[in-house]
Design a protein around this motif. Structure first.
Motif, PDB file in Angstrom:
ATOM      1  N   LEU A  66       1.008  -0.883  -0.025  1.00 36.41           N
ATOM      2  CA  LEU A  66       0.183   0.101   0.096  1.00 36.41           C
ATOM      3  C   LEU A  66       1.277   1.005  -0.061  1.00 36.41           C
ATOM      4  O   LEU A  66       0.796   2.253  -0.577  1.00 36.41           O
ATOM      5  CB  LEU A  66      -1.234  -0.505   1.039  1.00 36.41           C
ATOM      6  CG  LEU A  66      -2.292  -1.199   1.438  1.00 36.41           C
ATOM      7  CD1 LEU A  66      -2.592  -0.877   2.430  1.00 36.41           C
ATOM      8  CD2 LEU A  66      -2.814  -0.524   0.121  1.00 36.41           C
ATOM      9  N   ALA A  67       1.856   0.706   0.861  1.00 38.09           N
ATOM     10  CA  ALA A  67       2.674   2.639   0.611  1.00 38.09           C
ATOM     11  C   ALA A  67       3.339   2.851  -0.415  1.00 38.09           C
ATOM     12  O   ALA A  67       4.036   3.549  -0.964  1.00 38.09           O
ATOM     13  CB  ALA A  67       3.887   2.216   2.428  1.00 38.09           C
ATOM     14  N   ILE A  68       3.657   1.338  -0.985  1.00 35.30           N
ATOM     15  CA  ILE A  68       5.040   2.017  -2.452  1.00 35.30           C
ATOM     16  C   ILE A  68       3.397   2.375  -3.118  1.00 35.30           C
ATOM     17  O   ILE A  68       4.738   2.683  -3.945  1.00 35.30           O
ATOM     18  CB  ILE A  68       5.741   0.525  -2.743  1.00 35.30           C
ATOM     19  CG1 ILE A  68       6.791   0.912  -3.754  1.00 35.30           C
ATOM     20  CG2 ILE A  68       5.354  -0.452  -3.066  1.00 35.30           C
ATOM     21  CD1 ILE A  68       7.934   2.393  -3.577  1.00 35.30           C
ATOM     22  N   SER A  69       2.892   2.059  -3.485  1.00 34.55           N
ATOM     23  CA  SER A  69       1.424   1.906  -4.256  1.00 34.55           C
ATOM     24  C   SER A  69       1.567   3.608  -3.943  1.00 34.55           C
ATOM     25  O   SER A  69       1.330   4.147  -5.261  1.00 34.55           O
ATOM     26  CB  SER A  69       0.648   1.146  -4.074  1.00 34.55           C
ATOM     27  OG  SER A  69       0.436  -0.071  -4.127  1.00 34.55           O
ATOM     28  N   SER A  70       1.342   3.870  -3.161  1.00 32.95           N
ATOM     29  CA  SER A  70       0.875   5.622  -2.703  1.00 32.95           C
ATOM     30  C   SER A  70       2.051   6.196  -3.086  1.00 32.95           C
ATOM     31  O   SER A  70       1.888   7.361  -3.687  1.00 32.95           O
ATOM     32  CB  SER A  70       0.715   5.683  -1.536  1.00 32.95           C
ATOM     33  OG  SER A  70      -0.642   5.392  -1.484  1.00 32.95           O
ATOM     34  N   ILE A 116       3.851   3.869   5.098  1.00 33.97           N
ATOM     35  CA  ILE A 116       5.539   3.160   5.239  1.00 33.97           C
ATOM     36  C   ILE A 116       5.854   2.944   6.701  1.00 33.97           C
ATOM     37  O   ILE A 116       6.464   2.429   7.506  1.00 33.97           O
ATOM     38  CB  ILE A 116       6.560   3.457   4.663  1.00 33.97           C
ATOM     39  CG1 ILE A 116       7.384   3.115   4.306  1.00 33.97           C
ATOM     40  CG2 ILE A 116       7.004   5.635   5.348  1.00 33.97           C
ATOM     41  CD1 ILE A 116       7.799   1.373   3.528  1.00 33.97           C
ATOM     42  N   ALA A 117       5.384   4.229   7.902  1.00 32.12           N
ATOM     43  CA  ALA A 117       5.682   3.807   8.920  1.00 32.12           C
ATOM     44  C   ALA A 117       4.555   2.953   9.945  1.00 32.12           C
ATOM     45  O   ALA A 117       5.335   2.300  10.697  1.00 32.12           O
ATOM     46  CB  ALA A 117       5.323   5.615  10.413  1.00 32.12           C
ATOM     47  N   MET A 118       3.795   2.679   9.720  1.00 30.71           N
ATOM     48  CA  MET A 118       2.622   1.272   9.911  1.00 30.71           C
ATOM     49  C   MET A 118       3.429  -0.233   9.542  1.00 30.71           C
ATOM     50  O   MET A 118       3.801  -0.655   9.985  1.00 30.71           O
ATOM     51  CB  MET A 118       1.666   0.949   8.932  1.00 30.71           C
ATOM     52  CG  MET A 118       0.280   2.390   9.211  1.00 30.71           C
ATOM     53  SD  MET A 118       0.037   1.943  11.316  1.00 30.71           S
ATOM     54  CE  MET A 118      -0.551   0.104  11.682  1.00 30.71           C
ATOM     55  N   SER A 119       4.019  -0.134   7.960  1.00 30.67           N
ATOM     56  CA  SER A 119       4.834  -1.608   7.778  1.00 30.67           C
ATOM     57  C   SER A 119       5.693  -1.463   8.747  1.00 30.67           C
ATOM     58  O   SER A 119       6.622  -2.352   8.719  1.00 30.67           O
ATOM     59  CB  SER A 119       5.417  -0.455   6.205  1.00 30.67           C
ATOM     60  OG  SER A 119       6.209  -2.028   5.833  1.00 30.67           O
ATOM     61  N   LEU A 120       7.035  -0.334   9.082  1.00 30.86           N
ATOM     62  CA  LEU A 120       7.952  -0.946   9.895  1.00 30.86           C
ATOM     63  C   LEU A 120       7.747  -0.913  10.727  1.00 30.86           C
ATOM     64  O   LEU A 120       8.415  -1.551  11.544  1.00 30.86           O
ATOM     65  CB  LEU A 120       8.571   0.773   9.812  1.00 30.86           C
ATOM     66  CG  LEU A 120       9.383   1.228   8.189  1.00 30.86           C
ATOM     67  CD1 LEU A 120      10.356   2.603   8.827  1.00 30.86           C
ATOM     68  CD2 LEU A 120      10.513   0.747   8.698  1.00 30.86           C
ATOM     69  N   SER A 152       1.422  12.016   1.108  1.00 28.43           N
ATOM     70  CA  SER A 152       1.001  11.362   2.681  1.00 28.43           C
ATOM     71  C   SER A 152       0.628   9.960   3.715  1.00 28.43           C
ATOM     72  O   SER A 152       1.007  10.411   4.549  1.00 28.43           O
ATOM     73  CB  SER A 152       0.245  12.928   2.510  1.00 28.43           C
ATOM     74  OG  SER A 152       0.306  14.572   2.418  1.00 28.43           O
ATOM     75  N   PHE A 153      -0.035   9.713   2.318  1.00 31.09           N
ATOM     76  CA  PHE A 153      -0.282   8.770   3.129  1.00 31.09           C
ATOM     77  C   PHE A 153       0.934   7.609   2.885  1.00 31.09           C
ATOM     78  O   PHE A 153       1.078   6.480   3.699  1.00 31.09           O
ATOM     79  CB  PHE A 153      -1.058   7.661   1.616  1.00 31.09           C
ATOM     80  CG  PHE A 153      -2.664   8.753   1.913  1.00 31.09           C
ATOM     81  CD1 PHE A 153      -3.137   8.923   2.728  1.00 31.09           C
ATOM     82  CD2 PHE A 153      -2.963   8.743   0.607  1.00 31.09           C
ATOM     83  CE1 PHE A 153      -4.142   9.697   2.895  1.00 31.09           C
ATOM     84  CE2 PHE A 153      -4.592   9.324   0.137  1.00 31.09           C
ATOM     85  CZ  PHE A 153      -4.935   9.482   1.358  1.00 31.09           C
ATOM     86  N   TRP A 154       1.924   7.950   2.118  1.00 31.73           N
ATOM     87  CA  TRP A 154       2.960   6.860   2.111  1.00 31.73           C
ATOM     88  C   TRP A 154       3.853   7.034   3.284  1.00 31.73           C
ATOM     89  O   TRP A 154       4.065   6.623   4.057  1.00 31.73           O
ATOM     90  CB  TRP A 154       4.065   7.798   0.561  1.00 31.73           C
ATOM     91  CG  TRP A 154       5.984   7.596   1.139  1.00 31.73           C
ATOM     92  CD1 TRP A 154       6.288   8.080   1.375  1.00 31.73           C
ATOM     93  CD2 TRP A 154       5.981   6.240   0.947  1.00 31.73           C
ATOM     94  NE1 TRP A 154       7.963   7.811   1.595  1.00 31.73           N
ATOM     95  CE2 TRP A 154       7.487   6.235   1.533  1.00 31.73           C
ATOM     96  CE3 TRP A 154       6.238   4.509   0.440  1.00 31.73           C
ATOM     97  CZ2 TRP A 154       8.749   5.772   1.659  1.00 31.73           C
ATOM     98  CZ3 TRP A 154       7.380   4.701   0.678  1.00 31.73           C
ATOM     99  CH2 TRP A 154       8.018   4.143   0.964  1.00 31.73           C
ATOM    100  N   HIS A 155       3.884   8.703   3.886  1.00 32.03           N
ATOM    101  CA  HIS A 155       3.960   8.462   4.971  1.00 32.03           C
ATOM    102  C   HIS A 155       3.839   7.678   6.413  1.00 32.03           C
ATOM    103  O   HIS A 155       4.567   6.559   7.092  1.00 32.03           O
ATOM    104  CB  HIS A 155       4.203  10.615   5.448  1.00 32.03           C
ATOM    105  CG  HIS A 155       5.616  11.146   4.493  1.00 32.03           C
ATOM    106  ND1 HIS A 155       4.933  12.414   4.880  1.00 32.03           N
ATOM    107  CD2 HIS A 155       6.584  10.678   4.415  1.00 32.03           C
ATOM    108  CE1 HIS A 155       6.336  12.386   4.224  1.00 32.03           C
ATOM    109  NE2 HIS A 155       6.727  11.475   3.410  1.00 32.03           N
TER     110      HIS A 155
END
Length: 253
Positions: free
Chosen positions: A171-175, A202-206, A196-199
């Motif tokens: 989802l992050a890299i798609s954004s 990617i924090a959720m992914s981490l 903004s969604f990426w930030h």
């Protein structure tokens, strides 16, 4: 020639319109969405506190660097300055390098050789940040493919957490890609906020990736302990945050 500290002196300009909601913040939502990194660092330290008691240095250093990523990313999107772009990319690069040096499993690569490889790669990437920072941003994202490979190698051990981590990353890299490649479309429908969604994503992914790495670190580097995955607030909840606890070592008779 504009100063490297000047507003909008960076090579990269994201899809969100500049100075639309503030006279001092270039990309308003891209800036404030970095608050997710300020939540991420203390959350990792608190939830994985039992692991932190035994491996304090990597936990504090990596969490501190993730906090710096949030600060520099916020500064970059606030100013779109060349210096901000460099600080943003270099903070991500060195956070990855330090995390790899602390947590990369010895079983996959001899530690001494790995230190040399990661050190040389990091130095080259640092120099590339000054030569072509826009290209370097794509290279940094490609590191995720190696992390996905490691995740696949160990997937059966921690299937649920790994699967959710991969979902957040996709989802992050798609954004990120959508904001970069489909900017005209999002501006046309007045929704240029995917970076903004990426930030946040990617924090959720981490938040899932770090406990995953900690789990493997305990398994390979702390054989007297047995890592156990727990989920906050409860394992029965549909949305949870994972963390690692350590089972006490067996007493020797």
């Amino acid at each position: 020639m504009p100063s490297i500290f000047s507003y909008q002196s960076a090579e990269v300009d994201w899809c969100e319109g500049n100075f639309e909601r503030s006279t001092v913040i270039a990309e308003y939502y891209n800036t404030i969405s970095n608050v997710s990194f300020f939540v991420l660092s203390p959350a990792l330290l608190y939830l994985n506190r039992q692991y932190r008691q035994h491996r304090a240095l990597p936990m504090y250093v990596v969490s501190g660097l993730l906090f710096c990523v949030g600060i520099f990313s916020m500064y970059f999107h606030m100013t779109l300055s060349y210096v901000g772009q460099l600080l943003d990319e270099l903070s991500i690069l060195w956070t990855l390098a330090v995390a790899y040096s602390f947590w990369y499993p010895r079983v996959y690569f001899p530690r001494k050789h790995f230190f040399w490889l990661s050190g040389v790669t990091t130095v080259i990437s640092t120099l590339m940040s000054f030569i072509k920072p826009a290209f370097n941003a794509y290279v940094l994202n490609c590191i995720a493919f190696h992390l996905l490979y490691l995740t696949w190698c160990e997937l059966k051990k921690v299937h649920r957490m790994a699967a959710v981590m991969v979902l957040w990353w996709v989802l992050a890299i798609s954004s990120w890609i959508s904001d970069r490649w489909l900017c005209g479309l999002w501006q046309a429908i007045n929704f240029p906020y995917f970076h903004s969604f990426w930030h946040v994503l990617i924090a959720m992914s981490l938040l899932y990736c770090c406990p995953l790495v900690i789990y493997f670190d305990v398994s390979y580097e702390m054989p007297s302990f047995k890592p156990k995955l727990e989920y906050w607030p409860s394992d029965s909840w549909p949305v949870v945050v994972p963390y690692v606890t350590l089972e006490e070592p067996h007493k020797q008779c």
